[in-house]
Design an enzyme around this catalytic site. Structure first.
Site, mmCIF file in Angstrom:
data_model
loop_
_atom_site.group_PDB
_atom_site.id
_atom_site.type_symbol
_atom_site.label_atom_id
_atom_site.label_comp_id
_atom_site.label_asym_id
_atom_site.label_seq_id
_atom_site.Cartn_x
_atom_site.Cartn_y
_atom_site.Cartn_z
ATOM 1 C CD GLU A 119 9.652 9.601 -48.536
ATOM 2 O OE1 GLU A 119 9.106 8.574 -48.128
ATOM 3 O OE2 GLU A 119 10.415 9.608 -49.524
ATOM 4 N NE ARG A 391 16.368 7.322 -55.748
ATOM 5 C CZ ARG A 391 15.644 7.004 -54.671
ATOM 6 N NH1 ARG A 391 14.384 7.380 -54.583
ATOM 7 N NH2 ARG A 391 16.191 6.318 -53.684
#
Length: 528
Positions: A119, A391
């Site tokens: 990702e 994050r």
């Protein structure tokens, strides 16, 4: 008045995994303890349930702790606490093995090895996932495990109102008061509409995020910042609230709340961001293109939409075979087909950024302890130092299980040292009445969402933040008057909590004079 050894608020991955460990530990020792698990709606409803992408961990010999640590530091704009990052990354594989032992299924390849995804922001394939509904699978297995213990009382449809501290014994408590202690929590039983007192030797807040303060969010309706607001009112320390993560790719469905998430994993699998005319644009913003970290991609999309006067951009996966799409993203495929009549194997997916995650929260140490004795926090409501200014994808579920474990270790170690004082009063609502016009609460909530979305979004300015602060103060004063006069209702309390956390977001955004990660203020560019 009920008395428990452990009270846990929230039934997502942090709360459930903590309860499993505490219950299992004392059961194995044959020591009788009482554990209460409180959740405001049904047991399954949590931010965890909606997590699509997966959970990051170094699992393959080609990967390394050093790479995962570096990826986390880079994504967090080097505001992450290096020591915390090392703890979480190095403890990850062990916590994942525990989840698997509880019955959590992760996708595997034909040879039996895990099908590790990649990702945005990750330098390697390290995401364990279950199709495109990983959170739901983790939630399922943990709930089954929790329900197997006889020493856990599960309270669904109970709404936590306020933490009990020395304040409720008549002592003056400020943020500087030494030795602050938590003795439990006041909770509204939604079925009886009565407020009950849950005394606790140890209290863990695992209440998730704050998404409902924005008009567009991927968070469920329950994400109203309850834990952070309660802790803040009890004089716990809070940090990093300016760092609001907007997921770059939620499905464009005007007026739909919560927004449906198009997982980061779709880009990790080869999805390409494009404008309506089919042209790509990420090359103008970052060499990592569609797989750049979320703050960069969200700002790039915001910029393209403003520049082109469009309501959305598009994610193109038409070059991926339909068989592959159905194998990896069945939930996304079926949702788009059912809701929009959109076959994503043939047509581009319309996407817009939506509020997704809070990187700040209640400050905790490396064992999830707050500055209030006997009060712990884990998951999205906490600020561990892992995420820094932004994050890294799939680090949130990871942080939750690592810190739930560490909270378990410390609270078990301290078990037996805590004492509950005598004379804790029940909730007093003398002189209050049922609010006559709930429309006031509804309208105030809508106004708050509008203020936050328009003035405290992906791109900010000093003027917008000042306007947000001034407008929110008016809502706060109106609400306080209503709250003092009224009997407790869930909408009234949720609005109270939303006002508290919105104030903290604005206050921290005004104080942040550097553009770091998710906080981007146009005036900071001109000043620096």
């Amino acid at each position: 008045m009920a008395s428990y050894d452990f009270v846990v608020v929230g039934s997502g991955i942090a709360g459930l995994s903590y309860v499993v460990k505490v219950a299992e530990h004392f059961q194995s020792l044959k020591v009788p303890v009482k554990i209460a698990l409180i959740t405001k709606t049904i047991a399954e409803e949590s931010n965890t349930k909606y997590a699509q992408g997966g959970i990051a961990a170094v699992w393959d010999q080609t990967d390394s702790y050093e790479k995962h640590i570096q990826d986390t530091m880079v994504a967090g704009d080097f505001l992450s606490d290096q020591k915390v990052v090392e703890i979480v990354v190095k403890e990850a594989p062990e916590r994942l093995k525990e989840l698997i032992s509880y019955g959590t299924q992760f996708d595997r390849k034909e040879d039996g090895s895990f099908d590790l995804a990649k990702e945005g922001g990750h330098s390697d394939n390290r995401i364990l996932h279950y199709k495109d509904s990983t959170g739901n699978e983790i939630e399922r297995s943990l709930l089954e495990k929790v329900k197997s213990f006889s020493n856990v009382d599960f309270f669904t449809h109970y709404f936590a109102i306020d933490l009990i501290t020395q304040h409720h014994l008549g002592e003056k408590v400020t943020k500087d008061t030494p030795g602050k202690k938590c003795f439990g929590i006041y909770v509204l039983n939604k079925k009886t509409q009565k407020i009950e007192t849950f005394l606790a030797k140890t209290t863990l807040l695992a209440t998730g995020g704050i998404g409902q303060i924005y008009q567009s969010t991927t968070n469920p309706k329950i994400a109203t910042g309850d834990g952070i607001a309660m802790a803040y009112r009890a004089k716990a320390f809070v940090q990093g609230m300016e760092f609001i993560q907007f997921h770059p790719t939620s499905l464009y469905q005007p007026g739909k709340k919560p927004s449906f998430l198009i997982s980061e994993a779709v880009r990790g699998h080869g999805g390409i961001l494009k404008n309506a005319d089919g042209s790509t644009f990420m090359e103008k913003y970052d060499e990592r293109l569609s797989l750049a970290p979320r703050d960069i991609v969200a700002r790039a999309i915001d910029s393209e939409m403003k520049k082109n006067g469009t309501d959305c951009v598009y994610l193109d996966i038409r070059h991926i075979s339909k068989e592959e799409i159905l194998g990896h993203f069945p939930m996304i495929y079926n949702y788009c087909l059912k809701e929009l009549g959109l076959d994503i194997s043939q047509e581009m997916i319309p996407v817009v950024p939506a509020q997704h995650y809070l990187c700040g929260g209640i400050i905790v140490n490396e064992f999830a302890q707050t500055n209030i004795q006997n009060l712990y926090a884990a998951g999205e409501c906490s600020h561990t130092g892992l995420h820094g200014a932004n994050r890294l994808a799939s680090n949130s579920l990871l942080e939750a299980i690592v810190y739930a474990h560490r909270a378990f270790l410390k609270s078990v170690e301290e078990f037996g040292t805590q004492e509950l004082p005598l004379g804790i009063p029940d909730w007093n609502d003398e002189g209050t009445r049922h609010p006559e016009e709930l429309v006031l609460v509804t309208e105030m909530a809508k106004e708050l969402e509008s203020i936050m979305s328009n003035y405290v979004g992906i791109v900010r300015t000093d003027r917008r933040l000042k306007r947000a602060y001034d407008r929110l103060e008016l809502i706060y004063l109106e609400h306080e008057e209503l709250y003092r006069q009224s009997k407790i209702t869930v909408p009234l309390c949720e609005l109270r909590n939303m006002i508290n956390v919105a104030y903290l977001v604005i206050k921290h955004a005004i104080a942040q004079k550097e553009n770091k990660g998710l906080h981007f203020n146009l005036d900071n560019i001109h000043q620096n």
